[in-house]
Design an enzyme around this catalytic site. Structure first.
Site, PDB file in Angstrom:
ATOM      1  N   ARG A  17       0.845  -1.191   0.000  1.00  0.00           N
ATOM      2  CA  ARG A  17       0.000   0.000   0.000  1.00  0.00           C
ATOM      3  C   ARG A  17       0.877   1.236   0.000  1.00  0.00           C
ATOM      4  NH1 ARG A  17      -5.259  -1.460   1.554  1.00  0.00           N
ATOM      5  NH2 ARG A  17      -5.415  -3.465   2.654  1.00  0.00           N
ATOM      6  N   SER A  19       0.580   5.930  -0.623  1.00  0.00           N
ATOM      7  CA  SER A  19      -0.321   7.075  -0.593  1.00  0.00           C
ATOM      8  C   SER A  19      -1.096   7.229  -1.893  1.00  0.00           C
ATOM      9  CB  SER A  19       0.469   8.354  -0.306  1.00  0.00           C
ATOM     10  OG  SER A  19       1.407   8.595  -1.343  1.00  0.00           O
ATOM     11  N   ALA A  20      -0.578   6.662  -2.999  1.00  0.00           N
ATOM     12  CA  ALA A  20      -1.275   6.788  -4.282  1.00  0.00           C
ATOM     13  C   ALA A  20      -2.270   5.671  -4.513  1.00  0.00           C
ATOM     14  CB  ALA A  20      -0.259   6.820  -5.431  1.00  0.00           C
ATOM     15  N   THR A  22      -3.007   1.047  -3.991  1.00  0.00           N
ATOM     16  CA  THR A  22      -2.684  -0.291  -3.504  1.00  0.00           C
ATOM     17  C   THR A  22      -2.203  -1.152  -4.666  1.00  0.00           C
ATOM     18  OG1 THR A  22      -4.448  -0.086  -1.865  1.00  0.00           O
ATOM     19  CG2 THR A  22      -3.582  -2.289  -2.248  1.00  0.00           C
ATOM     20  N   ASP A 130      10.176  10.705  -9.358  1.00  0.00           N
ATOM     21  CA  ASP A 130      10.150  10.197  -7.980  1.00  0.00           C
ATOM     22  C   ASP A 130      11.086   8.995  -7.824  1.00  0.00           C
ATOM     23  OD1 ASP A 130       9.378  10.287  -5.325  1.00  0.00           O
ATOM     24  OD2 ASP A 130       7.601   9.065  -5.622  1.00  0.00           O
TER      25      ASP A 130
END
Length: 412
Positions: A17, A19-20, A22, A130
């Site tokens: 999981r 923050s964006a 799953t 990122d």
């Protein structure tokens, strides 16, 4: 419990999981896949869905041996998902957590793999935005490379770009993980390919040292260091490797190497690093909690209190490190110019004695204030004692004769 993703895929088990969204272990027409199911609030954003569809061609066309390929993009009701290759292995963050730091040969081999993947992406006009250990997967089923390294693949291409819509970020927000953000992003400039090079150099530094060059403490302080401070040298590595790191951590984007150049230079250094053990360096990744109340009240020394790990920090206060698919595409305000100018200039994370506070920290300021108060009190006592001694001496000393000033013999 299994769930359908579109008409072609079935998600069976949660792998991680973030923050964006799953990540699920899934099954498709061609076999096992990894399915990144984005959050429901993202799937309900019509602007993001439109952007999602627009990026389909670019993302599906990005295929490389060191990139986790996106096989499909699914838009189905409330489901917004990326279907990706399934990599049998772990992520680089998990390995770092287990080993703390890697031997230079293995670290450089992994960075070279990632640089190769970035070169392919940049050639296709895709910027990752990122790059971090959480987004580097290690293929445990493939053959071992230099230094016993596993083949590295860069994942999550396109996720930051999909979420980074103008309406979500505007001019006052940034997206990414603070430890790996290039200075130009902190200053609000648009991300170009050079931001990936800066992030990868930060990852390589972390693989070698066990900590990031500008990490630790409040996220705002981390962002400020990227802009105002220089990187601390790592003892024990060849000068050629250090100069390469410095060039790719340059504040000016134009001074950094391109991804293809970086990959080639790193592979040239591999024979020089063969057999070198992991570096033995001081670890500024722990420091006493900056609680000034105990410092000022004379409580237990800071070194005896609970220490806090220094490393990548979340942008969301109180957030806990997530699992093997950590995403921190979290918006945060860009510091104003006066805030950036207010930071300590010079070298970041300079070596210091064990237990000593970091310059500029709250604990450092508290210790400085306490030292000043102690010195002022001592100076007052010394002055009072000196005055008292002088008065006592003056009382015991007889006055000089009245004509003492006229006692010199007259000049004939």
């Amino acid at each position: 419990m299994a769930r359908r993703i579109g008409s072609r895929y079935t998600a069976h088990q949660i792998l991680g999981r973030g923050s964006a969204g799953t990540v699920w272990l899934g099954e498709g027409p061609e076999g096992p896949v990894a399915i990144k199911l984005l959050r429901e609030d993202l799937s309900s954003d019509q602007e993001l869905v439109g952007r999602f569809v627009q990026e389909r061609t670019a993302l599906l066309g990005l295929e490389h041996a060191h990139v986790v390929s996106v096989r499909d993009l699914v838009v189905d009701g409330n489901d917004l998902a990326l279907v990706m290759d399934l990599v049998r292995g772990t992520d680089l963050r998990t390995r770092l957590d287990r080993e703390r730091r890697l031997a230079p040969e293995a670290a450089v081999a992994i960075a070279a793999d990632v640089a190769d993947g970035l070169a392919a992406a940049h050639a296709a006009g895709v910027v990752h935005r990122d790059v971090k250990p959480e987004n580097v997967l290690l293929d445990m089923q493939g053959p071992l490379g230099p230094g016993g390294s596993h083949r590295a693949l860069l994942t999550d291409f396109g996720v930051a770009k999909l979420i980074d819509t103008p309406r979500r970020t505007r001019a006052s927000k940034i997206i990414g993980t603070p430890d790996y953000l290039a200075p130009e992003i902190v200053e609000g400039l648009p991300p170009r390919a050079a931001v990936d090079i800066y992030a990868l150099a930060t990852v390589l530094y972390e693989l070698l040292a066990g900590f990031t060059p500008f990490g630790g403490g409040h996220p705002g302080a981390v962002l400020r260091r990227h802009v105002t401070e220089t990187v601390v040298p790592l003892p024990g590595i060849p000068d050629e490797l250090w100069q390469l790191l410095v060039q790719c951590l340059a504040k000016a984007p134009a001074s950094r190497l391109r991804a293809s150049e970086l990959a080639a230079r790193l592979r040239e250094l591999l024979p020089l690093l063969a057999g070198m053990p992991p570096l033995d360096v001081d670890e500024p990744d722990t420091e006493p909690a900056e609680d000034t109340s105990e410092e000022l009240s004379g409580a237990a020394p800071a070194a005896e209190r609970t220490v806090r790990r220094r490393g990548a920090v979340p942008l969301v206060p109180g957030a806990k490190p997530s699992d093997s698919n950590r995403d921190t595409h979290t918006s945060m305000r860009v510091p104003a110019p006066d805030e950036l100018a207010g930071g300590a200039h010079g070298t970041a994370r300079a070596p210091r004695a064990a237990g000593a506070p970091r310059p500029g920290s709250a604990r450092n300021r508290a210790v400085t204030r306490r030292r000043r108060l102690t010195l002022a009190a001592a100076a007052t006592l010394v002055t009072a004692a000196a005055v008292g001694t002088w008065l006592a001496t003056a009382e015991d000393t007889p006055p000089p004769p009245q004509d003492q000033k006229n006692s010199a013999p007259a000049t004939p």
